[in-house]
Design a protein around this motif. Structure first.
Motif, PDB file in Angstrom:
ATOM      1  N   GLY A  52     -35.119   7.381 -20.904  1.00  0.00           N
ATOM      2  CA  GLY A  52     -36.269   8.114 -20.378  1.00  0.00           C
ATOM      3  C   GLY A  52     -35.828   9.242 -19.474  1.00  0.00           C
ATOM      4  O   GLY A  52     -34.641   9.404 -19.175  1.00  0.00           O
ATOM      5  N   TRP A  54     -37.306  11.673 -15.945  1.00  0.00           N
ATOM      6  CA  TRP A  54     -38.298  11.938 -14.892  1.00  0.00           C
ATOM      7  C   TRP A  54     -37.940  13.235 -14.196  1.00  0.00           C
ATOM      8  O   TRP A  54     -36.754  13.546 -14.006  1.00  0.00           O
ATOM      9  CB  TRP A  54     -38.295  10.808 -13.858  1.00  0.00           C
ATOM     10  CG  TRP A  54     -39.049  11.116 -12.590  1.00  0.00           C
ATOM     11  CD1 TRP A  54     -40.378  10.993 -12.361  1.00  0.00           C
ATOM     12  CD2 TRP A  54     -38.486  11.615 -11.362  1.00  0.00           C
ATOM     13  NE1 TRP A  54     -40.688  11.377 -11.081  1.00  0.00           N
ATOM     14  CE2 TRP A  54     -39.545  11.775 -10.441  1.00  0.00           C
ATOM     15  CE3 TRP A  54     -37.189  11.957 -10.963  1.00  0.00           C
ATOM     16  CZ2 TRP A  54     -39.343  12.251  -9.149  1.00  0.00           C
ATOM     17  CZ3 TRP A  54     -36.985  12.431  -9.677  1.00  0.00           C
ATOM     18  CH2 TRP A  54     -38.056  12.572  -8.778  1.00  0.00           C
ATOM     19  N   ILE A  60     -42.842  12.564 -16.659  1.00  0.00           N
ATOM     20  CA  ILE A  60     -42.056  11.386 -16.988  1.00  0.00           C
ATOM     21  C   ILE A  60     -42.214  11.080 -18.463  1.00  0.00           C
ATOM     22  O   ILE A  60     -43.310  11.185 -19.023  1.00  0.00           O
ATOM     23  CB  ILE A  60     -42.468  10.164 -16.130  1.00  0.00           C
ATOM     24  CG1 ILE A  60     -41.554   8.978 -16.436  1.00  0.00           C
ATOM     25  CG2 ILE A  60     -43.928   9.797 -16.336  1.00  0.00           C
ATOM     26  CD1 ILE A  60     -41.672   7.836 -15.451  1.00  0.00           C
ATOM     27  N   LEU A  62     -40.891   8.096 -21.361  1.00  0.00           N
ATOM     28  CA  LEU A  62     -40.237   6.820 -21.588  1.00  0.00           C
ATOM     29  C   LEU A  62     -40.168   6.532 -23.078  1.00  0.00           C
ATOM     30  O   LEU A  62     -40.985   7.040 -23.860  1.00  0.00           O
ATOM     31  CB  LEU A  62     -41.001   5.682 -20.891  1.00  0.00           C
ATOM     32  CG  LEU A  62     -41.131   5.729 -19.365  1.00  0.00           C
ATOM     33  CD1 LEU A  62     -41.921   4.523 -18.882  1.00  0.00           C
ATOM     34  CD2 LEU A  62     -39.770   5.781 -18.706  1.00  0.00           C
ATOM     35  N   MET A  65     -43.533   4.907 -24.928  1.00  0.00           N
ATOM     36  CA  MET A  65     -44.362   6.046 -24.513  1.00  0.00           C
ATOM     37  C   MET A  65     -45.825   5.709 -24.247  1.00  0.00           C
ATOM     38  O   MET A  65     -46.515   6.455 -23.548  1.00  0.00           O
ATOM     39  CB  MET A  65     -44.280   7.154 -25.564  1.00  0.00           C
ATOM     40  CG  MET A  65     -44.774   6.763 -26.931  1.00  0.00           C
ATOM     41  SD  MET A  65     -44.609   8.124 -28.135  1.00  0.00           S
ATOM     42  CE  MET A  65     -42.830   8.228 -28.237  1.00  0.00           C
ATOM     43  N   ASN A  68     -48.587   2.891 -20.124  1.00  0.00           N
ATOM     44  CA  ASN A  68     -48.937   3.685 -18.947  1.00  0.00           C
ATOM     45  C   ASN A  68     -48.616   2.962 -17.645  1.00  0.00           C
ATOM     46  O   ASN A  68     -48.264   3.604 -16.646  1.00  0.00           O
ATOM     47  CB  ASN A  68     -50.421   4.065 -18.987  1.00  0.00           C
ATOM     48  CG  ASN A  68     -50.731   5.044 -20.097  1.00  0.00           C
ATOM     49  OD1 ASN A  68     -49.929   5.925 -20.416  1.00  0.00           O
ATOM     50  ND2 ASN A  68     -51.901   4.904 -20.711  1.00  0.00           N
ATOM     51  N   LYS A  71     -45.032   3.558 -17.022  1.00  0.00           N
ATOM     52  CA  LYS A  71     -44.829   4.946 -16.604  1.00  0.00           C
ATOM     53  C   LYS A  71     -45.148   5.127 -15.126  1.00  0.00           C
ATOM     54  O   LYS A  71     -44.405   5.785 -14.382  1.00  0.00           O
ATOM     55  CB  LYS A  71     -45.705   5.888 -17.434  1.00  0.00           C
ATOM     56  CG  LYS A  71     -45.194   6.172 -18.827  1.00  0.00           C
ATOM     57  CD  LYS A  71     -46.073   7.202 -19.513  1.00  0.00           C
ATOM     58  CE  LYS A  71     -45.547   7.539 -20.895  1.00  0.00           C
ATOM     59  NZ  LYS A  71     -46.392   8.554 -21.567  1.00  0.00           N
ATOM     60  N   ASN A  72     -46.272   4.540 -14.697  1.00  0.00           N
ATOM     61  CA  ASN A  72     -46.668   4.673 -13.290  1.00  0.00           C
ATOM     62  C   ASN A  72     -45.651   4.015 -12.370  1.00  0.00           C
ATOM     63  O   ASN A  72     -45.315   4.559 -11.305  1.00  0.00           O
ATOM     64  CB  ASN A  72     -48.047   4.052 -13.079  1.00  0.00           C
ATOM     65  CG  ASN A  72     -49.163   4.843 -13.752  1.00  0.00           C
ATOM     66  OD1 ASN A  72     -49.022   6.052 -13.973  1.00  0.00           O
ATOM     67  ND2 ASN A  72     -50.254   4.182 -14.093  1.00  0.00           N
ATOM     68  N   GLY A  75     -42.347   6.099 -12.494  1.00  0.00           N
ATOM     69  CA  GLY A  75     -42.568   7.371 -11.802  1.00  0.00           C
ATOM     70  C   GLY A  75     -42.650   7.206 -10.299  1.00  0.00           C
ATOM     71  O   GLY A  75     -42.075   7.995  -9.541  1.00  0.00           O
TER      72      GLY A  75
END
Length: 283
Positions: A52, A54, A60, A62, A65, A68, A71-72, A75
């Protein structure tokens, strides 16, 4: 790899608990953020969905993908690590790989125990890493190479280029390799994210793979090699590439002319296709 101080390990453990990752995953991401000068990170860890990227400001990507929540979490962790190293001395490097992005440093603002989370204590910032031994310069490149022309890092790989003495040091996978740059006038470095993540640089001979350079030492152990890359290879290879590009351009231009003749009715469809196939066969 540098060793964490007890305070640094405590901060890593707290961030791991906060974001529900293992301390090993958090420490791995810390190294990636450091290598990205605090403004970006390229990483590859199973807890983060594989590979990934950032960048500070909210970007960002990953491998997982559509996750979420992940991702949060990743990030948020990257941002906290970025803020954390902004308070640390000697962690931000100069120079860059092609994809590195430098930006302004931001002051950490963490929740929880403020002194521990932002890396600050009553007597100033808490050091994340154990300092180098007394008398050591703290440089990761081989001893005796003191003043690099440029340095940079990306994706857990970093380099130091010494133009005056024609040397290039690269640290990857925990090992430092020293190369002879011959008569290359290096203008930039980049790292391919596929095909083994090889490192290339640009010089007067075009784009060159670092693996084509003679190796001087690995982890300060001299390497004896009877075969050295012939510098004429680079100039000859560059000439061949230039000639090949020119030939391709001529062929495509000829095909465009043939298409114009076909549109005007001078050539039939069969004549056009036959000539086009002949020209493409020369590529």
């Amino acid at each position: 790899m540098r060793q964490l101080t007890p305070e640094g390990q405590q901060i890593i453990n707290q961030l791991a608990q906060k974001y529900n990752f293992s301390p090993d995953a958090v420490f791995s991401l810390l190294q990636s953020v450091i290598n990205g000068n605090g403004s970006m990170a390229q990483f590859n860890h199973p807890e983060f969905g594989g590979s990934g990227q950032w960048m500070r400001g909210g970007m960002i990507m990953l491998g997982d993908m559509f996750n979420n929540n992940l991702k949060n979490s990743v990030g948020g962790l990257c941002q906290e690590l970025s803020n954390l190293i902004a308070n640390q001395p000697d962690l931000i490097q100069t120079g860059n790989f092609q994809s590195q992005n430098q930006g302004s440093q931001q002051q950490g603002n963490y929740s929880g125990n403020q002194q521990q989370q932002n890396g600050s204590g009553a007597n100033g910032p808490v050091s994340l890493f154990v300092p180098p031994p007394a008398g050591s310069s703290g440089n990761w490149w081989p001893a005796g190479l003191q003043f690099p022309t440029s340095t940079g890092a990306q994706n857990n790989v970093r380099y130091a280029y010494f133009a005056n003495i024609q040397r290039l040091a690269i640290e990857a996978n925990g090992h430092v390799t020293l190369y002879d740059t011959l008569d290359h006038q290096i203008g930039g470095f980049s790292q391919q994210q596929s095909g083994g993540s090889s490192i290339t640089f640009t010089s007067q001979y075009g784009v060159v793979d670092v693996n084509n350079l003679p190796v001087i030492s690995i982890d300060n152990v001299p390497v004896q090699s009877s075969s050295q890359p012939d510098q004429t290879f680079y100039s000859a290879n560059n000439a061949v590439n230039t000639q090949s590009s020119s030939q391709e351009a001529d062929i495509f231009a000829a095909i465009e002319k043939l298409a114009g003749l076909k549109d005007k009715g001078i050539l039939t469809e069969n004549e056009y296709n036959a000539k086009k196939s002949e020209l493409l066969g020369r590529l």
